[in-house]
Write a protein that holds these residues in place. Structure first.
Motif, short mmCIF file in Angstrom:
data_model
loop_
_atom_site.label_atom_id
_atom_site.label_comp_id
_atom_site.label_asym_id
_atom_site.label_seq_id
_atom_site.Cartn_x
_atom_site.Cartn_y
_atom_site.Cartn_z
N SER A 87 -51.96 -5.07 -112.17
CA SER A 87 -53.34 -4.25 -111.56
C SER A 87 -54.62 -4.79 -112.87
CB SER A 87 -53.13 -3.05 -111.49
OG SER A 87 -53.90 -2.94 -110.81
N VAL B 201 -45.73 4.61 -115.74
CA VAL B 201 -46.44 3.36 -115.72
C VAL B 201 -47.40 2.96 -115.33
CG1 VAL B 201 -45.02 1.80 -113.81
CG2 VAL B 201 -43.53 3.50 -114.18
N SER B 202 -47.62 2.38 -116.86
CA SER B 202 -49.26 1.49 -116.58
C SER B 202 -49.57 0.27 -115.42
CB SER B 202 -50.16 1.80 -117.83
OG SER B 202 -50.95 0.56 -118.43
N PHE C 167 -40.11 -3.17 -113.61
CA PHE C 167 -41.73 -2.01 -113.97
C PHE C 167 -41.75 -1.92 -115.35
CE2 PHE C 167 -41.12 -0.19 -110.24
CZ PHE C 167 -41.54 -0.53 -109.79
N GLU C 168 -43.16 -2.71 -116.26
CA GLU C 168 -42.64 -2.13 -117.50
C GLU C 168 -43.48 -0.56 -117.77
OE1 GLU C 168 -42.69 -4.16 -120.24
OE2 GLU C 168 -42.01 -5.64 -119.04
N PHE C 169 -42.94 0.28 -118.73
CA PHE C 169 -42.77 1.80 -118.75
C PHE C 169 -42.79 2.55 -119.75
CE2 PHE C 169 -38.57 1.71 -117.99
CZ PHE C 169 -37.76 2.34 -118.20
N GLN C 170 -43.13 3.51 -119.39
CA GLN C 170 -42.39 3.92 -120.74
C GLN C 170 -41.90 5.48 -120.78
OE1 GLN C 170 -46.54 5.07 -122.97
NE2 GLN C 170 -47.20 3.00 -122.83
N GLU D 153 -57.58 0.38 -113.08
CA GLU D 153 -56.81 1.18 -113.19
C GLU D 153 -58.22 2.44 -112.44
OE1 GLU D 153 -55.47 2.38 -116.96
OE2 GLU D 153 -53.91 0.65 -116.70
N SER E 13 -52.23 -1.39 -115.31
CA SER E 13 -52.67 -2.49 -115.89
C SER E 13 -51.22 -3.30 -116.70
CB SER E 13 -53.72 -2.55 -117.07
OG SER E 13 -52.84 -1.45 -117.96
N ASP E 14 -50.50 -2.99 -117.27
CA ASP E 14 -49.22 -3.20 -117.77
C ASP E 14 -48.25 -3.66 -116.33
OD1 ASP E 14 -49.42 -2.40 -120.13
OD2 ASP E 14 -48.44 -1.30 -120.34
N ASN E 15 -48.83 -3.66 -115.06
CA ASN E 15 -47.82 -4.18 -114.11
C ASN E 15 -47.95 -5.13 -112.99
OD1 ASN E 15 -44.62 -2.88 -114.51
ND2 ASN E 15 -45.93 -1.18 -115.23
N ASN F 178 -52.16 4.09 -112.03
CA ASN F 178 -50.95 5.20 -112.82
C ASN F 178 -49.78 5.84 -112.63
OD1 ASN F 178 -52.23 3.35 -115.21
ND2 ASN F 178 -53.33 4.70 -115.56
#
Length: 334
Positions: A109, A102-103, A82-85, A112, A105-107, A142
């Protein structure tokens, strides 16, 4: 000769009594030592539970650990799935809790719908529930997963589990953290994580819904209802409870069964396998009856403690998906 024997016999009797007294003292000492060792060891297992094959070092993962939590033991830093922070959640306990955000939209979807907090179980950490991230992302949510106090990479001022006491303050902290940005908030908790959420419930009025796996009524009931306690005298079981309370520095009165009557607005989905040998599903049945607000229960026949999804994945996700849809429909809220 007889007279001499008559004189000696009382001394022999006293010696035998003295030897018997020494022997009794030794036996008592052995019993006390064995009891102290056994009950201290039992309290260690309760306060510091260990998942097979799992260590606090996120860089390490055994074959046993992967069987439980998935590839790389659920460490999304290593799976790169995943793209995550990396985030830090300020806790009411006085320190920051590390976590992953984990967003949706960044993955991939498009829409949101809100955010869900994943609250892991006792002795685990945020890696435990990462196997649910793809499902919740697919629902447009998210995902925020964080380590509870004294778990994973989180700080620890009072070592050991507190079965929802200190952990519930972490849950409230995470709720306050996301409530600044989101109106649609869900929570999913497992075991001690689920119990921590229920203790926090009177302070979570704006949460849309709670998905709770295998929670317990209270720490005391957990110990009293355990199969191991059935073979022990009551005084020994209560001694163990008091020892754990003392060592763990927590109040066992702060528990889900005492918190639930003070809340009524948040819908609950209680999921508990009838095959759970750690926490009986009767705990969830009782919690649903105690709660004055809207609640649903699902008691599948299969699935060990914390592993219902693995044995009932399709039905599990269908139940949760429908619950999320109803929770976001304000017309169905009481």
């Amino acid at each position: 000769m007889t007279k001499i024997q008559n004189l000696i016999e009382p001394f022999k009797g006293k010696k035998r009594l003295r030897n018997l007294g020494y022997f009794s003292v030794v036996l008592l000492f052995i019993f006390l030592f064995a009891f102290t060792f056994a009950i201290w060891s039992a309290s260690n297992q309760i306060l510091f539970p260990v998942w097979k094959g799992i260590s606090k070092n996120f860089e390490k993962c055994s074959i046993e650990g992967e069987k439980v939590w998935g590839k790389f033991c659920g460490n999304i830093r290593l799976t790169k799935e995943f793209e995550f922070q990396e985030i830090s959640v300020p806790s009411l306990n006085g320190y920051n809790l590390p976590g992953w955000f984990v967003s949706a939209s960044d993955n991939g979807s498009i829409h949101e719908k809100g955010v869900i907090l994943l609250i892991h179980g006792g002795g685990a950490d945020r890696r435990e529930l990462t196997r649910f991230i793809p499902f919740y992302l697919s629902q447009g949510l998210n995902v925020l997963s964080f380590d509870l106090s004294c778990h994973g990479e989180a700080p620890c001022l009072v070592p050991g589990l507190s079965f929802g006491n200190r952990e519930s303050r972490d849950v409230i902290s995470a709720y306050l953290y996301v409530s600044k940005k989101y109106k649609n908030i869900l929570m999913m908790g497992s075991s001690v994580g689920a119990s921590s959420v229920l203790i926090s419930l009177p302070f979570l009025e704006k949460v849309k819904g709670l998905i709770l796996e295998n929670p317990m009524l209270s720490f005391n009931r957990l110990i009293l209802d355990s199969p191991e306690s059935a073979n022990l005298p009551n005084w020994m079981v209560y001694t163990l409870i008091e020892l754990v309370n003392s060592r763990g520095k927590f109040d066992s009165l702060l528990c889900p069964e005492n918190s639930l009557p003070f809340a009524s607005s948040v819908p609950l989905l209680l999921i508990h396998s009838k095959a759970d040998s750690v926490v009986s599903y009767e705990h969830s049945k009782s919690l649903a009856k105690l709660y004055p607000g809207p609640s649903e229960v699902w008691f599948p026949d299969l699935g060990s403690h914390g592993s219902i999804w693995e044995t009932n994945q399709y039905e599990y996700e269908t139940k949760v998906r429908d619950f999320i849809r109803r929770s976001f429909n304000e017309k169905n809220r009481r």
